[in-house]
Design a protein around this motif. Sequence first.
Motif, short mmCIF file in Angstrom:
data_model
loop_
_atom_site.label_atom_id
_atom_site.label_comp_id
_atom_site.label_asym_id
_atom_site.label_seq_id
_atom_site.Cartn_x
_atom_site.Cartn_y
_atom_site.Cartn_z
N THR A 112 -9.72 2.60 -3.20
CA THR A 112 -8.25 2.68 -3.23
C THR A 112 -7.68 1.97 -4.45
OG1 THR A 112 -8.01 0.66 -1.89
CG2 THR A 112 -8.14 2.76 -0.69
N ASN A 134 0.83 -1.20 0.00
CA ASN A 134 0.00 0.00 0.00
C ASN A 134 0.87 1.26 0.00
OD1 ASN A 134 -2.28 -1.53 0.01
ND2 ASN A 134 -2.91 -1.02 2.10
N ALA A 148 -4.41 2.57 -7.71
CA ALA A 148 -3.27 1.64 -7.77
C ALA A 148 -2.38 1.96 -8.98
CB ALA A 148 -3.77 0.21 -7.86
N TYR A 186 -1.97 -1.10 -4.47
CA TYR A 186 -3.13 -1.62 -3.74
C TYR A 186 -3.65 -2.91 -4.33
CZ TYR A 186 -3.07 3.09 -1.78
OH TYR A 186 -2.69 4.26 -1.16
N HIS A 209 -4.12 -1.78 6.61
CA HIS A 209 -4.66 -0.48 6.21
C HIS A 209 -4.70 0.49 7.39
CE1 HIS A 209 -6.05 -2.73 2.66
NE2 HIS A 209 -6.16 -1.56 2.06
#
Length: 543
Positions: A225, A72, A229, A77, A153
Motif C-alpha cells: 500500500t 488511508n 501513497a 498511507y 485498515h
Amino acid sequence: MSSKLLRGTFILTLGTMLSKVLGILYVIPFTAIVGSEGTTLFSYAYVPYTIFLSIATAGVPLAVSKYVAKYNAMGEYGVSRRLFESGKVVMLITGILSFLLLYSITPLITPFVISEGENTFSEEDVALVIRSVSFALLIVPVMSLIRGFFQGHESMGPTSVSQVIEQIARILFILMSTFIVVVILDKSVTVAISFATFGAFIGALGGLGALIWYWYKRRDHLNQTLTHAKGQVQVSLTDMYKELLLYAAPFVFVGIANPLFQAIDMFTFNRAMGAIGKADVAESAFGILTFQTHKLVLIPVSLAVSFGLALIPTITKAFVEQKGQLLTRHLNQTFQIVFFVTFPAVIGLSLLADPAYIMFFGLEDVEIGGKILRWYAPVAILFALFSVTAAILQGINQQKFTVISLGIGLFVKLCLNYILIIQLGEIGAVIATGLGYAVSVLFNFWVIRKYANYSYHLVIRRTMLMTVFTVIMVIVVATTLFIMSSLGISSESSRVLSIGIVTICAITGGASYFYLSYRTKLLYLLLGNRLPFLRKRQAVGKE
C-alpha cells in the motif's frame, strides 16, 4: 456501510463478547480454588492495575484506528505507517514508565488499603500481588497500538483473535498455577494470587504473539500500500500525537470510570466496616463487591453497550451533516436499546440474586453475596448509560463534558461512601456508587439535550412501556419461584438446583418479556433491521 466493514464489526464484537464470557466463566473454578479471601486479594491488585492500564492504553486502539483510517482514505498511507512505527517506540516507553511507576509506588498504596492487625492479609501480601500484575503494563500498550493499526485498515480479525487468545492464555495460566500452588504444593493463598495476577503478563504475551503472527502474514500486503501513497501531506510527530491524544482522551476517562469508583471503595471500605464492628467480614465483603458480583452485573451491561455503541458512528455522521431529525432518531434508538436489554436483565438478576450467586460461586458467603448482588444489579443500568452517553458526547463533539461528569460522580461517591457504609454496611458502598453514576448520567443527559437539541419524550414513553413489561416479567418469575419452592426446590440446597432455578426462571421471564415486546411490535421498532425474522414484520411507523 460496506459489507466488509459490517463483517469486520461483527467479528470484532464477537471476539469482544467471547473474551468477556470467558472472563466471567473462569471465575467459577478460580473462586473454588482460592476461596473468597483469594478473590479479595486478587481485587486489591487489579483495581490499581486497571487504572494504570486504562490511562496507558484506553482509547489507543480506537484512536489509532481512527487516525489510520483517516489518512488511508486520503491515500496518505505513509502518514499512518509513520505513526505506527514511531508509536511502537512511544508505547513501549509508556509501558515501561507505567510499570516502573506502579511497581515503585506500591508501598505507598498498601497502607491505605488495609490496617495491620485488622485484616487477613498484610501490606506485604498486597504489595506482592500488585507488583506481580504490574508486569503486564510492559506489553499491553504496544499490543493496543498494533490492534488499532489493523483496525484502521478495516481488518478486525487480528484484534478479535488476539483478544480471545490473550484471555485464554491468561485464564489457563491462572487456573493451572493456582491449582498447583494451592492443591498440589499446599502453599499459601498469597503465593497463589501472586501467580494469578502475573497471568495478565502471560495473557498479554499470548495476545501480542497472535498480532505479530498476523503482521508477518500480512506484511507484504501492507507494504504494498505504501507504493500507492500520494505523499502530498506532511504531518509532524508533534501534530500527529496531538491529534491522537485528542481522539483517545474521551475513551481514557470512560475506561477509568469504574476502576476509580472501585479505588474509592478500596481505600475506604475496610476502615468503614471496621468502624461499625464488621472488620471480620470486611475483606470477604470487599472481594464480593469488587470481584464476584461485579463480574455478574457486567454481563447485561456488555450486551447492552455492544448494541448501543454500534449506532454511535451513525449518530456522529448525522450530527456532522446537521441532520437533526435523523440524529434524534438514532439517539432514540440507542437509548431504547440500552433500556430494552439492560432493564429486564438487571431486575431479573436482582430477583434471582441468591441462586445466581450460588450458581457461580457456591454456597460460601451467599448471605452477603446475595445481598450485595440484589442491590448492585440495578446499578448496572447506570454503568451502561454512562458508557453510551459518554460515547454520544464524543459523537456530538462535546467530549470535554465527559471529564466534568465523571469528576462530579466521583466527588459524590467520595463524599458519601464512608458515611453510607457506616450507616448501611456493605450496601452503603453500592448505593454510593449508584448515586455517583446517577449524577454523572443525568449530567450527560443534560448536555445531550442542550447541544443535540434532543427531546427525551419518546424514550420516556417507551421506557414506561418496558417497565410495565418488566413488572409482568417479575410476576412471572416470582410465581415460578413460588411454585418451585412449594415443590421443595430451593437454591440453598445445592449449586445444581441453583443452576436449574436460574435457567427455568430466565426462560420463563425472558419468554414473557420477549412475547410482550413482540406482540406490541416494540421488538420490531427497536431491532427490526438487526434480526432477520423481524424484517418480515410490517413497519408500524418511523421515529
